[in-house]
Scaffold this active site. Structure first.
Site, PDB file in Angstrom:
ATOM      1  N   GLU A 179       0.595  -1.206   0.035  1.00 30.94           N
ATOM      2  CA  GLU A 179       0.049   0.090  -0.005  1.00 30.94           C
ATOM      3  C   GLU A 179       0.927   1.269   0.087  1.00 30.94           C
ATOM      4  OE1 GLU A 179      -1.878  -2.856   3.084  1.00 30.94           O
ATOM      5  OE2 GLU A 179      -0.263  -2.650   1.891  1.00 30.94           O
ATOM      6  N   THR A 190      19.458 -39.725   0.111  1.00 22.49           N
ATOM      7  CA  THR A 190      19.737 -38.928  -1.107  1.00 22.49           C
ATOM      8  C   THR A 190      20.778 -38.102  -1.133  1.00 22.49           C
ATOM      9  OG1 THR A 190      17.255 -38.768  -1.228  1.00 22.49           O
ATOM     10  CG2 THR A 190      18.305 -36.930  -2.386  1.00 22.49           C
ATOM     11  N   ASP A 215      23.291 -38.868  -4.124  1.00 26.01           N
ATOM     12  CA  ASP A 215      23.233 -37.853  -5.261  1.00 26.01           C
ATOM     13  C   ASP A 215      24.315 -36.867  -5.015  1.00 26.01           C
ATOM     14  OD1 ASP A 215      21.216 -39.173  -6.054  1.00 26.01           O
ATOM     15  OD2 ASP A 215      19.608 -37.805  -5.565  1.00 26.01           O
TER      16      ASP A 215
END
Length: 373
Positions: free
Chosen positions: A46, A190, A194
Site C-alpha cells: 500500500e 539422497t 546424489d
C-alpha cells in the site's frame, strides 16, 4: 484486483515471513499507480502504491490483496498512511489471518469514513499466500512434497547409475519452485547418493538459495559434501538423533553445518512434527521436501504434506527401481491419501501434476482455478 495480484506475485519467495501483497490505485476508472511488498521489514504494498500516486490518491480507490495492517511492527500501520493519503475507498482481497490484524484494519478504515469492500477474488488472494496463512495460524511451515518420477512412480533406477528422469524444462521449473520457498529438505540417503548442491539455478537470472535441511539421524553425511562447499548465503542445517556421534557432529560443524539434535518418534525415525516446529520458530514459512522415498513416506504417514508437485516422465523403470514413496501405508485408509489437483501442465514430454491435500484449516477445500503457489 487482478492487477494487484500480478503485483503481489512479484514478491513471491522474497517476503517471508510476511505475505506477498500487491496494491493498485485507481481513480475515475483509470489506473494511477501500483506497488508490491518486496521484503520483510520494508514498506508494504500500500505504501509503495500511495507514494507513487502522490496527490492523485485523493478521492481514489485502493485495491489491495490483503487487509491493510493496523498495528506497528517492523513498519508503521498502513491504515494511518491510507487515511492520510485521502483515499476514499479500499477494496480488499482477503482479511488478514494474523491475529494482530484479523479485521481490525478494515474496521479502522470504516470508522474513519473510508468505504471498504472485502473478499474480492479472495480465493486467488489466499492461494498465493498459503505458506503465510499456515505459518501465521499454526506456527508451522507449508510443506510441499516434490518429485520427478516415472509413470510407475519410480525416482531412480534399480542400479542407481544416476541420470535425469525428467526433461530440462521440468528441472528448470523445479528450480523456479526452489526460488520461491524458504527451505528445502532431503534425507541422508539422497544426500549421500546424489551429493547434491541444493542450490537454485535459473537461466538468465540469479535465484535465491533456500535454507538446506538434511535429515541424518546417524550423521553419515561427509564434511566434504558438495552442499557444504557452496558459494551460497544459505546455511545448511542437519537434524540428527540425540545419540549421534559427537565427533562426527564437530567435523560437520567445522565444515559449516548447523547440527540440531531431536528425539526419535515412535516409528524410529526423527520426530518430524518437532522438526517442523523448530523450522516454524525460525520463521520458515515454506518447506520443499525433495525426498527420497523414505522421507516422502514419513511425511505422508504423519499427515504433514500440504501440497504435492509431481513431474511425470514418459518412461517405466520397473518394480526394482526406487519408489517415490517407500513403504507407504495408512492404517484404515482404503483409498490412500487423495489430494485435489489444482493444475496440470506439460513440459515437453513431461506432465506436472500439482495439488493440495484437504486440511482442517480449510485452505484446500475449494478449487482455485489453477492459481497455486
Amino acid at each position: 484486483m487482478k492487477m494487484a495480484l500480478r503485483e503481489a506475485r512479484k514478491g513471491l519467495g522474497r517476503t517471508s515471513p510476511n505475505p506477498a501483497v500487491g496494491a493498485v490505485v485507481v481513480k475515475n476508472g483509470k489506473f494511477i499507480a501500483s506497488g508490491y511488498h518486496k521484503k520483510a521489514g520494508t514498506p508494504h504494498a500500500e505504501i509503495h502504491a500511495l507514494q507513487a500516486a502522490g496527490e492523485k490518491a485523493r478521492g481514489a480507490t485502493l485495491y489491495v490483496t490483503l487487509e491493510p495492517c493496523n498495528h506497528t511492527g517492523r513498519t508503521p500501520p498502513c491504515t494511518q498512511t491510507i487515511m492520510a493519503s485521502g483515499i476514499s475507498r479500499v477494496v480488499v482481497g482477503m482479511i488478514d489471518p494474523n491475529p494482530l490484524v484479523a479485521g481490525s484494519g478494515c474496521a479502522f478504515l470504516q470508522n474513519k469514513g473510508i468505504a471498504v469492500r472485502t473478499d474480492v477474488l479472495a480465493e486467488q488472494c489466499r492461494a498465493i499466500n498459503y505458506p503465510f496463512i499456515k505459518h501465521i495460524t499454526t506456527g508451522l511451515p507449508w510443506v510441499i512434497m516434490k518429485a520427478g518420477c516415472s509413470l510407475d512412480g519410480r525416482i531412480a533406477a534399480a542400479n542407481d547409475r544416476g541420470g535425469w528422469i525428467t526433461c530440462e524444462k521440468s528441472r528448470h521449473e523445479a528450480h523456479r519452485l526452489r526460488n520461491l520457498v524458504d527451505a528445502i529438505l532431503i534425507g541422508a540417503d539422497t544426500a549421500i547418493t546424489d551429493n547434491p548442491s541444493l542450490t537454485t539455478r535459473l537461466k538468465g537470472r540469479k535465484g535465491k538459495d533456500p535454507l538446506r535441511i538434511i535429515l541424518d539421524s546417524k550423521l553419515r553425511l561427509s564434511p566434504t559434501a558438495r552442499m557444504l562447499g557452496q558459494d551460497s548465503a544459505a546455511p545448511t542445517w542437519i537434524f540428527c538423533s540425540r545419540e549421534a556421534d559427537m565427533e562426527k557432529a564437530k567435523n560437520l560443524e567445522k565444515a559449516g553445518a548447523k547440527i540440531i539434535r531431536v528425539a526419535k518418534g515412535r516409528n524410529g525415525y526423527l520426530d518430524l512434527p518437532r522438526i517442523l516446529k523448530i523450522l516454524g520458530d525460525a520463521q520458515v514459512n515454506s518447506l520443499l521436501v525433495e525426498g527420497g522415498g523414505r522421507v516422502h513416506g514419513s511425511f505422508l504417514r504423519a499427515g504433514l504434506v500440504d501440497q504435492v508437485t509431481l513431474f511425470l516422465a514418459p518412461l517405466f523403470l520397473g518394480g526394482d527401481a526406487v519408489p517415490v514413496v517407500d513403504n507407504f501405508r495408512l492404517a484404515g485408509a482404503q483409498e490412500g491419501r487423495r489430494f485435489v489437483p489444482q493444475r496440470i501442465r506439460r513440459f515437453d514430454d513431461d506432465v506436472l501434476i500439482d495439488g493440495l491435500f484437504t486440511s482442517e484449516y480449510g485452505w484446500s477445500d475449494q478449487r482455485l482455478n489453477g492459481k497455486t503457489l
